[in-house]
Write an enzyme that holds these catalytic residues in place. Structure first.
Site, PDB file in Angstrom:
ATOM      1  N   HIS A 151       0.864  -1.177   0.000  1.00  0.00           N
ATOM      2  CA  HIS A 151       0.000   0.000   0.000  1.00  0.00           C
ATOM      3  C   HIS A 151       0.909   1.238   0.000  1.00  0.00           C
ATOM      4  CE1 HIS A 151      -3.223  -2.809   1.180  1.00  0.00           C
ATOM      5  NE2 HIS A 151      -4.050  -1.882   0.744  1.00  0.00           N
ATOM      6  N   GLU A 211      -6.042  -4.951  -6.841  1.00  0.00           N
ATOM      7  CA  GLU A 211      -7.419  -4.409  -6.961  1.00  0.00           C
ATOM      8  C   GLU A 211      -7.467  -3.205  -7.907  1.00  0.00           C
ATOM      9  OE1 GLU A 211      -8.702  -3.828  -2.879  1.00  0.00           O
ATOM     10  OE2 GLU A 211      -8.317  -5.917  -2.382  1.00  0.00           O
ATOM     11  N   TRP A 216     -10.354   2.726  -6.009  1.00  0.00           N
ATOM     12  CA  TRP A 216     -10.010   3.334  -4.710  1.00  0.00           C
ATOM     13  C   TRP A 216      -8.523   3.626  -4.506  1.00  0.00           C
ATOM     14  CZ3 TRP A 216     -13.235  -0.835  -5.476  1.00  0.00           C
ATOM     15  CH2 TRP A 216     -12.660  -2.098  -5.388  1.00  0.00           C
ATOM     16  N   TYR A 282     -14.421  -9.889  -1.267  1.00  0.00           N
ATOM     17  CA  TYR A 282     -14.898  -9.817   0.118  1.00  0.00           C
ATOM     18  C   TYR A 282     -16.400 -10.083   0.174  1.00  0.00           C
ATOM     19  CZ  TYR A 282     -10.474  -8.110   1.891  1.00  0.00           C
ATOM     20  OH  TYR A 282      -9.163  -8.032   2.270  1.00  0.00           O
ATOM     21  N   GLU A 316      -7.146 -12.358  -1.424  1.00  0.00           N
ATOM     22  CA  GLU A 316      -7.690 -11.637  -0.254  1.00  0.00           C
ATOM     23  C   GLU A 316      -9.159 -11.964  -0.130  1.00  0.00           C
ATOM     24  OE1 GLU A 316      -7.463  -7.325   0.473  1.00  0.00           O
ATOM     25  OE2 GLU A 316      -5.482  -7.351  -0.428  1.00  0.00           O
TER      26      GLU A 316
END
Ligand code: BMA
Length: 385
Positions: A151, A211, A216, A282, A316
């Protein structure tokens, strides 16, 4: 092999060479293993030249072996902290919420190196890089698999990963922050090199810029062009693999859950730059939607990975706070057991309102124990056995 080819040998010589080869093969393999264990090997695959250490090649084989038996259970920051504890408070013991509730340590260990690029002592979630290094080595020595996400902060605005200020075009070749980004990658390389045993960096599944089909992160959909994303990936791999000579990394490509119009391969930078296929999905307290995505998306990942002959994983997942009863055995397991994934990584246990694995006293503990007892779930001791 055609007769007039320079390597053509007549039949007798050929047979003799083959006999000699097979006679000495076991011996030379054994010696090679011993003496060359620490050396690099070059592997020619489909005309793609990759350079990986023997241990890293072994990790690929291990991922295939695992997928034939079941899937390895992973947890992000498994041993760094959990609910009401952190490793730094009692560094002499290896603790884990997963072990506390199931009696077994996870097989896969996720870490995040966000803020290594800033030369900080701690990552974005306050884990010290010194501790992280020790925990990676400890897990690897016990037979665990290490996977690392990044990140990274936004190089243009100096905001965090979620700061969408346009930056990818600034940091690739020709961009105004290219030098700064090169320094950031050097810091990543220095850290990943420093996670070593006897001067040999341990194998790591590196999963940067994940992702990307979501919007985002600064490297995500709409915040950079697809072409710039691919360039960033390729340049990053080239820096790590060639400039900094890291021979211990496997690169994982890991989009988020696919929306109906999404193409899983939209951001794929090419076979030479990806070793493992992945996906992040998720459960946002919607079991039905989650199951649909699992079935649909994992089938796509499986098909592509098999066609490209690379391992694949569920990189994830999680249901925050685990509020759905029997989630592990009834929602997740039936939809994973026959997918062929090598591992599943549950996200971190940060706080009572932000955790993805049970902890002592949580209502889902019994369901998690039942999940552990199912045939396909592989914890650390199941791998080493
Ligand atoms: C996110 C959240 C954040 C965290 C980040 C990196 O999904 O858990 O709190 O900082 O991952 O670990």
């Amino acid at each position: 092999m055609i007769k007039n080819h320079p390597f053509y040998l007549n039949k007798t010589i050929c047979i003799k060479v083959m006999i000699l080869f097979f006679l000495f093969l076991p011996l030379s393999c054994k010696n090679d293993k011993k003496e060359d264990l620490k050396k690099d090997i070059s592997v020619e695959k489909d005309d793609i030249k990759t350079k990986r250490s023997i241990d890293t090649e072994d990790l690929i084989s291990k991922l295939y072996t695992i997928s034939k038996k079941g899937f390895a259970i992973g947890h992000q920051d498994a041993t760094s902290y959990g609910l009401n504890w952190k490793h730094e408070d009692s560094p002499e013991v290896i603790k884990s919420d997963v072990k506390e509730v199931s009696g077994k340590l996870p097989a896969v260990y996720g870490f995040d190196i966000g803020h290594i690029e800033l030369n900080n002592t701690h990552n974005l979630d306050s884990v010290s890089f010194t501790t992280m290094r020790q925990l990676m080595i400890d897990a690897y020595k016990k037979g665990g698999i290490i996977t690392v996400s990044w990140h990274a902060d936004n190089p243009t605005s100096n905001g965090d990963s979620w700061d969408k200020t346009s930056t990818v075009s600034d940091i690739i070749k020709g961009g105004k922050h290219h030098d700064k980004y090169q320094l950031w990658v050097k810091r990543v390389a220095d850290f990943l090199k420093s996670v070593e045993i006897n001067n040999q960096p341990i194998p790591v599944v590196f999963r940067p810029f994940h992702e990307m089909n979501g919007s985002w992160f600064w490297w995500g959909e709409g915040n950079c062009s697809v072409e710039d994303y691919k360039t960033l990936w390729i340049e990053t791999v080239n820096l790590l693999r060639d400039t900094h000579q890291l021979n211990n990394l496997l690169y994982a490509y890991s989009p988020n859950k696919l929306n109906p119009t999404d193409d899983y391969m939209k951001y794929y930078p090419g076979d030479e730059y990806v070793d493992i296929f992945g996906i992040d999905i998720y459960d946002f307290k919607d079991s039905e939607g989650f199951i649909n995505s699992l079935q649909h998306d994992l089938a796509i990942v499986k098909e592509i990975a098999e066609q490209k002959q690379k391992p694949y994983a569920f990189t994830e997942t999680g249901l925050e706070t685990l509020s759905t009863p029997n989630w592990f055995t009834e929602v997740l397991y039936p939809n994973l057991e026959n997918t062929g994934i090598s591992w599943v990584l549950f996200w971190r246990n940060a706080r009572p309102d932000h955790h993805y694995m049970p902890y002592k006293g949580h209502p889902i503990v019994d369901d998690f124990k039942a999940f552990e007892a199912l045939p396909k779930t592989l914890f650390l001791e199941d791998l080493t056995n």
